[in-house]
Every structure is written in C-alpha cells, then in structure tokens.
Design an enzyme around this catalytic site. Structure first.
Site, PDB file in Angstrom:
ATOM      1  N   GLN A  71       0.819  -1.209   0.000  1.00 14.33           N
ATOM      2  CA  GLN A  71       0.000   0.000   0.000  1.00 14.33           C
ATOM      3  C   GLN A  71       0.861   1.272   0.000  1.00 14.33           C
ATOM      4  O   GLN A  71       2.062   1.221   0.266  1.00 14.33           O
ATOM      5  CB  GLN A  71      -0.881   0.024   1.249  1.00 14.33           C
ATOM      6  CG  GLN A  71      -1.890  -1.106   1.293  1.00 14.33           C
ATOM      7  CD  GLN A  71      -2.868  -0.926   2.437  1.00 14.33           C
ATOM      8  OE1 GLN A  71      -2.813  -1.639   3.419  1.00 14.33           O
ATOM      9  NE2 GLN A  71      -3.752   0.051   2.304  1.00 14.33           N
ATOM     10  N   ASP A 227      -2.580  -4.854  -0.267  1.00 16.19           N
ATOM     11  CA  ASP A 227      -2.195  -6.233   0.100  1.00 16.19           C
ATOM     12  C   ASP A 227      -2.934  -6.760   1.320  1.00 16.19           C
ATOM     13  O   ASP A 227      -3.346  -7.933   1.356  1.00 16.19           O
ATOM     14  CB  ASP A 227      -0.676  -6.357   0.294  1.00 16.19           C
ATOM     15  CG  ASP A 227      -0.074  -5.328   1.241  1.00 16.19           C
ATOM     16  OD1 ASP A 227      -0.812  -4.498   1.808  1.00 16.19           O
ATOM     17  OD2 ASP A 227       1.157  -5.363   1.425  1.00 16.19           O
TER      18      ASP A 227
END
Ligand SMILES: Nc1ncnc2c1ncn2[C@@H]1O[C@H](COP(=O)(O)OP(=O)(O)O)[C@@H](O)[C@H]1O
Ligand SMILES: O=C(CO)[C@@H](O)[C@H](O)COP(=O)(O)O
Length: 465
Positions: A71, A227
């Site tokens: 991220q 993720d």
C-alpha cells in the site's frame, strides 16, 4: 476448467498464483524478487511481474486476474503516462516531517481521523506528496496523475496508454490520506493541501467486483486491492478474527462493518476489499527483525528459531524493542532498535534470539490492543506472511497475544485474495466464490503477561510512551 490469476506485488517480491475459478484449487505459481530499497522505479515491479508470470507458466489461459500490492507507494505520472520519478514506498521515512506538518495544519490527529479515518505518518501517500512538493517542486509540477502500486500495475496490464483510465479500489485508496473510507469519496481539498495547491488526476475508484480492463491476451482485469485487504479476502476473515501479517511490515488488522476514527493515528481506518472496513495497525519492523538478529548472531533463520525456543519465556529479562527502521506505530520515524537487560550472565545468543521474537510479537500485541480499543472483537489470531515460517514465531505468538493463533498452511495469501477477487468479478455474483478456507493449525498456550509488561517498561524508558 476456468482459470483466474492473483498477483502480489509486495515489498520484497512479486508472486503469481493461478487457481481454478470454481473451487480455488491451486494450479500453478511463480515468483521473482524486487530490488532492495525504499524507492524504486515502477518498471522494476513490471520486470518482476513478467518474470513471475513466466515462472508461473504464463497467463494466456486465464479468464481474469487481479493485482494486490504493497500500500501507499507514491507513483507519479506525467500527462503522457510516463513515470516522473522513482516511487517512494510505504517504508520510506523521508516524509516524516511533512506528515507532522500536515497533522498540525489541519488542527491535529483527530481532525484527520474524523475526516478521512487516517492520521498522516511518513508512510501515507499524502505525506509523500507534501515531501515531493517541497523537496522536488519540478517533479511535482510535472505530476499530472498520482496512483498506487496496484493501480499502476493493473493499468499497465490493461495497456497503460491513457492516464485518465487508471483505476484503484476502495481498500488501497483508503491508505492515501485523501480518501475517506466512511463515505467512499476522495477529499480533494486535503489532496491540494498536501500537494501545495496542485490538483493531479486521481484514479477512479472501482467497485469491489468491477471489471476495469482487459489484458492483451483477453483476460478481464478485476479492480485489485491493497495487500492487507487482499489477504483478509483470502483467509475469509470473520468478526472476531484478527489477521496478523509478518512480511517486511508487521500488520494487525480486522474486517469490520463500521469505520474507525482513531485520532492517535495508531489504528488506520482503511477499507476492505468487499465494501466493509479494515481497521489496521502497521509497523515498519516485521520479519526483517528476525533476519537482522540472525545475521547479528551469525546463524540462519531456523537456528534463530531453535535458539529462541530453547530459551525461557521472558528471556531472563533481555528485552528487544525492535525499531530497526524507525517506527510508524508508535510514530517514531527516527527510532532505532535496542536491547536491554544484558548482563555478563544474560548476554547469550539464545536469550537475544528469544528477545527478538518476543519483541517483534510485543510490537504487534500493542497493535492488537489498540484495535481492541476501537471496539473490534478479538477471538483468535490468523497469522500469515513470510515470518510465519519461523517455528518460534508460531509457538510464542499465543504466549504474547493471549489468544489462540490459527496458522493457515504456508501460502501466498495476498495473491490468493487477488485471485479470489478475480473469480468473483468474473462470476458477477453478489458474494465471493465459496473457495475452501485454508487449512489451519491452531496453536494455543498460556499467556505470559510479564513479557508484554517488561516490553512496555523498556519502551517507556526509551521513549516515554
Ligand atoms: N523461516 C523464516 N523465519 C523467519 N522469517 C522468515 C522465514 N522465511 C521467510 N522469512 C521472512 O519473510 C519475509 C518475506 O515475507 P513476505 O510476506 O513475502 O514479505 P513481503 O510481503 O513484505 O514481500 C522476509 O523478510 C523473510 O526473511
Ligand atoms: O504499509 C502497509 C500497510 O499500511 C504495509 O502492509 C505495506 O502494504 C507492505 O506490506 P508487506 O510488503 O510487508 O506485506
């Protein structure tokens, strides 16, 4: 058989899984490494993806795919879609001062938490944009569009020729600092504030099952996810499940029906990949705490685990506060790791190994307690990520967390979550496909409260918190 693929472009590597869309059976997989470092040209992600796809036997036969990725990474594109500068990753702390400035400018952490669910720290994309505006104004001026690692890879897979066509999803957008998970909207005023009045294009936020493009081979591209949201989708996290991930980062997160607004900034109010929320605590110091300690002791990771398991709980008073890379939770970007409690008697490899495993888990126990403080129920831990391969981590986790720890069979859960999303998008169904939940081994042990107490004493001595 209809096949789908899931991709995890994580900090250290790129992983690809190909699964049966109907029942989730794993058909093939592949991986490739990313270069080290906290800034990287996105082309290196693309190169690793191509290698990982090749290693997985190609994707020409898949009907749909999705990308999950690390991220927050700041990917800046010019009007023609070219990358303006290397992407700054979530674990790059040069934007720490920019983050503090942004918090002050809006009137403090609670103002941010109320507005977008997130309080800026160095990791958050908004802080990186402020850093860019101040440190490299020419690059900032050339930035016509800003997106995240998974947005960029999805866009490239779909042809990548028009910056207006970049998409994201709610889970990853919620890590930017200029998107509110509670409302599902961008907060352009905060974006302009962060980027000193610049107003770049942002990716359109696609719905959880939207098809956002097509590869050259004709596979549909699902929206993808951050993720952690992808991992939550893969393990089928339910109320009461706390997902703890030990990758480069340490992450504690939970799927929740309601948004969080934690003004302390410890718990980030992210979104999940299904339309719900994902309150999350992330540390900068995950599994590399173990590899650094192993290197320091001159042993491999298996030996480190054996040493830790041979030592008593509490490591005879040796405590590691494992802030090797600075820390994000708590927000101490310039912190360093420290060992305390060393005497001529306790300066032993087994006790240091034990202190490393306990310190790593205690930093996540802090996260667990902050998430509980936001009203999230915790009945069991689901432990995923590369660090779970450590036998010592698996055995000591319930002692530190005070909860049963379910360890799904070793796997690539971020890539699996992306594959499940791709199958969901392909089906057009209301709910994700009913794939068998991963087989888990549950580890239970009595909590040793002295471990977390001593850890907190050591942290308070060092940092006053
Ligand atoms: N047996 C092990 N013991 C401890 N750590 C391990 C072990 N095997 C792998 N790791 C660690 O797992 C990490 C990679 O996990 P992964 O979840 O793929 O990370 P990321 O998603 O950040 O790329 C590395 O830091 C590696 O050292
Ligand atoms: O910053 C965060 C979440 O806020 C990290 O979780 C990154 O998303 C990287 O994850 P790993 O590479 O450690 O899995």
């Amino acid at each position: 058989m209809t096949l789908v693929a899931g991709i995890d472009s994580s900090t250290q590597s790129c992983k690809v899984v190909v699964r049966d869309a109907d029942d989730g059976t794993l058909i093939r997989s592949g991986r490739a490494s990313h270069p080290d470092g906290t800034e990287i040209h996105p082309d290196r992600w693309w190169d690793a993806l191509q290698t990982a796809i090749g290693d997985a036997g190609g994707l020409d036969d898949v009907a749909a795919l999705a990308v999950g990725a690390q991220q927050h990474g700041m990917v800046c594109l010019d009007e023609g879609g070219a990358v303006v500068r290397d992407a700054l990753l979530w674990n790059d702390t040069r934007s720490a001062d920019a983050a503090s400035a942004l918090v002050d400018e809006l009137g403090g952490g609670q103002a941010w938490a109320d507005r977008v669910g997130v309080v800026p720290v160095a990791s958050i994309t908004a802080s990186k944009l402020r850093w860019l505006a101040d440190a490299e104004p020419d690059s900032a001026d050339r930035t016509a569009a800003v997106c995240l690692p998974h947005d960029w890879l999805s866009w490239r897979l779909g042809g990548g020729d028009d910056v207006a066509a970049v998409t994201t999803d709610r889970s990853d957008a919620s890590g930017t600092g200029y998107f509110a998970a509670a409302s599902g909207d961008y907060d352009r005023e905060l974006l302009r504030m962060a980027f000193r009045d610049r107003d770049p294009r942002l990716p359109r936020v696609a719905g959880p099952t939207e098809v956002v493009g097509e590869t050259s081979a004709g596979a549909r591209i699902a929206p993808g996810a951050g993720d952690n949201a992808a991992a939550a989708l893969a393990v089928g996290a339910r109320p009461g499940d706390i997902v703890v991930s030990l990758g480069t980062s340490g992450v504690v997160s939970a799927v929740s029906g309601t948004p969080t607004h934690d003004g302390s900034g410890y718990v980030a109010g992210f979104a999940d990949a299904t339309g719900r929320h994902l309150p999350l605590v992330c540390t900068l110091n995950g599994a590399p705490v173990l590899s650094s300690t192993a290197a320091m002791l001159g042993v491999d990771l298996d030996r480190l685990a054996a040493l830790a398991l041979g030592a008593p709980s509490g490591a005879e008073g040796v405590v590691m506060v494992p802030y090797f890379e600075g820390e994000r939770s708590p927000n101490l970007p310039t912190a360093q790791a420290s060992l305390s409690g060393l005497t001529l008697r306790t300066a032993r490899p087994d006790l240091i190994a034990r202190a490393a495993v306990e310190g790593l888990l205690c930093s996540l126990r802090d996260g667990l307690d902050y998430i509980r403080g936001c009203g999230v129920q915790a009945r069991r831990i689901l432990l995923v990520g590369g660090g779970v391969r450590s036998e010592a981590v698996r055995a000591i986790a319930p002692v530190v967390f005070g909860l049963p720890v379910a360890v799904p069979a070793p796997g690539e859960y971020v890539a699996d979550g992306a594959a499940r999303q791709a199958a969901w998008a392909l089906s057009g169904a209301e709910n994700p496909p009913e794939w068998a939940a991963p087989v888990t081994e549950t580890v239970e042990a009595d909590e040793d409260p002295a471990v977390i107490e001593r850890y907190r004493e050591a942290r308070a001595t060092l940092y006053g918190i």
